[in-house]
Design an enzyme around this catalytic site. Structure first.
Site, PDB file in Angstrom:
ATOM      1  N   GLU A   1       0.842  -1.181   0.000  1.00  0.00           N
ATOM      2  CA  GLU A   1       0.000   0.000   0.000  1.00  0.00           C
ATOM      3  C   GLU A   1       0.885   1.240   0.000  1.00  0.00           C
ATOM      4  OE1 GLU A   1      -3.090  -0.020   2.922  1.00  0.00           O
ATOM      5  OE2 GLU A   1      -4.080  -1.768   2.060  1.00  0.00           O
TER       6      GLU A   1
ATOM      7  N   HIS B   1      -9.214  10.039   1.968  1.00  0.00           N
ATOM      8  CA  HIS B   1      -8.854   8.933   1.089  1.00  0.00           C
ATOM      9  C   HIS B   1      -9.126   9.350  -0.350  1.00  0.00           C
ATOM     10  CE1 HIS B   1      -8.390   4.950  -0.573  1.00  0.00           C
ATOM     11  NE2 HIS B   1      -8.018   4.504   0.618  1.00  0.00           N
TER      12      HIS B   1
ATOM     13  N   ARG C   1      -1.301   9.457   0.842  1.00  0.00           N
ATOM     14  CA  ARG C   1      -2.704   9.749   0.566  1.00  0.00           C
ATOM     15  C   ARG C   1      -3.016  11.239   0.493  1.00  0.00           C
ATOM     16  NH1 ARG C   1      -5.663   5.261   4.491  1.00  0.00           N
ATOM     17  NH2 ARG C   1      -5.290   3.474   3.126  1.00  0.00           N
TER      18      ARG C   1
ATOM     19  N   HIS D   1     -11.716  10.162   5.590  1.00  0.00           N
ATOM     20  CA  HIS D   1     -11.544   8.737   5.852  1.00  0.00           C
ATOM     21  C   HIS D   1     -11.098   8.430   7.276  1.00  0.00           C
ATOM     22  CE1 HIS D   1     -10.811   4.556   5.105  1.00  0.00           C
ATOM     23  NE2 HIS D   1      -9.502   4.667   5.267  1.00  0.00           N
TER      24      HIS D   1
ATOM     25  N   ARG E   1      -1.524   9.382   8.506  1.00  0.00           N
ATOM     26  CA  ARG E   1      -1.411   7.965   8.842  1.00  0.00           C
ATOM     27  C   ARG E   1      -0.828   7.148   7.694  1.00  0.00           C
ATOM     28  NH1 ARG E   1      -5.335   3.408   8.166  1.00  0.00           N
ATOM     29  NH2 ARG E   1      -6.464   4.882   6.875  1.00  0.00           N
TER      30      ARG E   1
END
Length: 554
Positions: A117, A231, A276, A337, A372
């Site tokens: 990811e 997100h 992100r 998100h 994050r």
């Protein structure tokens, strides 16, 4: 529904039944009387919606130091180093614990399957197809039901914390049509974040940030609330929920594009797998340039076989909405998100208010910093829940204190429910407009004054005053209409508190860092490498980032 068997005294009350709350119940010391509360009867927790996975070092080519550095880089110099070390080094043990509990991770031959990811330098994200959160909650729920001394009650919202002599000693709840106080030697907030404060979000409706609002109202410190992760790839169809399209599909080859087939992220160093916040801003700007409400995600490069095996939930949801991800790109856009900020805690999950603990998205442990790292959040729930094996409880109760007779609350005048729902919808739109992917100081300042005015007006409502002034030890009997109205009014009040804290923090931080981007201050500033801190009755201020050298915050 009323719960006539709900006792008044507990060793620990855990608020929230997602991954954080369930794992907390499993890790608390044996022999305690534990109450697990959730405010909803039916809708799933945000944990169940988590698709991508759980980050942990499980392969020989990976390392703790690599996972630590990836987390620190994503967090934009705002992570607390000791919290990150704790997360990364305890993660493999948590994976082993989940396997003992029957967690159904995907496998490749004789080892756990991993995927990549954004901002991870190794394939370290464990998964259960594309419903990892659901599989995790299923495994934890099975085990929680076996714990002796635990009771679970659903549909019992917590309204405010009970504080005596500077210590949290319980909480106020709405038990059916009765307003009650429950005494506890410790309270653990595990009730998730506040993503539903935004008009566009991947979060369920109950993710309204009421845990943060309760903690702040009781005097606990909240930290870093300006940092919200948007997100980049939420499904964007008119009238349909903003269903999350997991970042893992881009890790397996899916590509972002506009209607002409051009990449909106080609200029980013990581391209489709850049952090992100960078991807979300790139998409928002391209959408603004083109005057469109969405861009596109092409899943076809992943290949049908891998899509079928690894992402069946995503394929099923898309097809149910009339989309064919195998045949054409699907419409996506950024949505709120995950909240990096929350109730400030130390490494033992303790807040600044003795007797009050926080685990999961409601907490700000210092792990996530300003942004994050993907798939660290479910692991954070597990690691910090384990710290509650050493929970420090208040003194045992000298006796089983009962409650006096029910006092009837005369029905106060109630606003029309439709009016409250409109106010909630308007607040969500305001937060998206002024505190969304991109922010600007003057708009934040104006909105802050507006939200403060709205909260002041609402708190003058007779019913809210009655709830707030309800004395511990008393039980108030409400009519069905008043009970329903109190839930709705209280939800709006908590959202206004959270919106005020969010906008104040975003207005205060006059720089851009991680999930907080100010168009009027677009660069990070070295002197802002500090956490924001908000306490009721105090001016917003800062505290240093824990770089692993001292005792750290709180």
């Amino acid at each position: 529904m009323q719960h006539p068997d709900l006792a008044s005294n507990w060793d620990v009350v855990v608020v929230g039944s997602g991954a954080a709350g369930l794992m907390t119940c499993l890790e608390l010391p044996a022999g305690l009387r534990v109450l697990l509360l959730s405010k909803q009867d039916g809708p799933p927790s945000a944990s169940r919606w988590a698709q991508g996975g759980i980050a942990a070092v499980t392969r020989p080519e990976d390392s703790f130091e690599s996972h630590i550095q990836d987390t620190l880089r994503a967090g934009a110099d705002l992570c607390d180093r000791r919290a990150v070390d704790l997360l990364v080094r305890d993660a493999p043990g948590c994976v082993a614990r989940l396997l003992e509990l029957g967690m159904g991770f995907d496998r490749e031959a004789d080892q756990l399957s991993t995927t990549l990811e954004a901002a991870h330098s190794h394939r370290r994200v464990l998964h259960a197809q594309d419903r990892t959160g659901g599989a995790l909650v299923d495994a934890l729920e099975r085990e929680v039901l076996r714990r002796e001394g635990l009771e679970q009650h659903k549909g019992v919202p917590a309204l405010q914390l009970w504080v005596e002599a500077g210590r949290c000693v319980g909480l106020q709840v709405l038990d059916g049509h009765r307003l009650r106080w429950l005494r506890a030697r410790a309270v653990v907030l595990a009730c998730g974040g506040g993503g539903h404060l935004f008009a566009h979000t991947t979060n369920p409706a109950q993710a309204s940030g009421d845990g943060v609002a309760m903690a702040w109202s009781a005097g606990a410190a909240v930290r870093d609330l300006e940092f919200v992760q948007f997100h980049p790839t939420a499904l964007m169809l008119p009238g349909a929920p903003h269903f999350l399209i997991s970042e893992a599909v881009r890790g397996e080859g899916a590509r972002l594009c506009d209607a002409a087939g051009n990449s909106p992220v080609a200029q980013l160093a990581g391209g489709d797998l850049a952090p992100r916040d960078q991807v979300s801003r790139a998409l928002a700007r391209r959408m603004q340039e083109l005057g469109v409400d969405n861009l596109w995600l092409d899943l076809r490069p992943v290949g049908q076989a891998r899509l079928d095996s690894q992402f069946p939930t995503i394929l099923g949801r898309c097809r149910a909405l009339g989309l064919d991800p195998i045949g054409a790109p699907i419409p996506v856009a950024p949505a709120a998100h995950y909240w990096m900020g929350g109730v400030g805690t130390n490494l033992e999950a303790a807040t600044s208010l003795p007797g009050l603990y926080a685990v999961g998205e409601v907490a700000c442990t210092g792990v996530h910093g300003a942004n994050r790292l993907a798939s660290n959040s479910l692991m954070e729930c597990l690691v910090f829940a384990r710290r509650l094996r050493n929970i420090r409880l208040g003194e045992p109760f000298c006796c089983e204190a009962g409650e006096g007779p029910d006092l009837a609350l005369a029905d106060p005048p109630l606003p029309e429910p439709e009016r409250i729902q409109r106010q909630i919808a308007n607040l969500r739109q305001l937060c998206w407009q002024v505190a969304g992917v991109e922010r600007k100081g003057p708009m934040l300042s104006s909105a802050l004054g507006e939200v403060r005015r709205r909260r002041s007006e609402l708190e003058a409502e007779p019913l809210l005053r009655s709830i707030h002034d309800h004395a511990p030890g008393q039980t108030l009997a409400l009519s069905a209409v008043t009970a329903s109205g109190s839930r709705l009014l209280h939800d709006l009040r908590q959202r206004l508190v959270l919106a005020e804290l969010l906008i104040e923090a975003a207005c205060f931080r006059s720089e851009s860092r991680g999930g907080h981007f100010r168009t009027d201050a677009p660069a990070p500033q070295p002197f802002w490498r500090r956490h924001s801190l908000q306490r009721r009755g105090q001016r917003i201020h800062t505290e240093p980032v824990d770089q692993g050298l001292g005792t750290g915050p709180l």
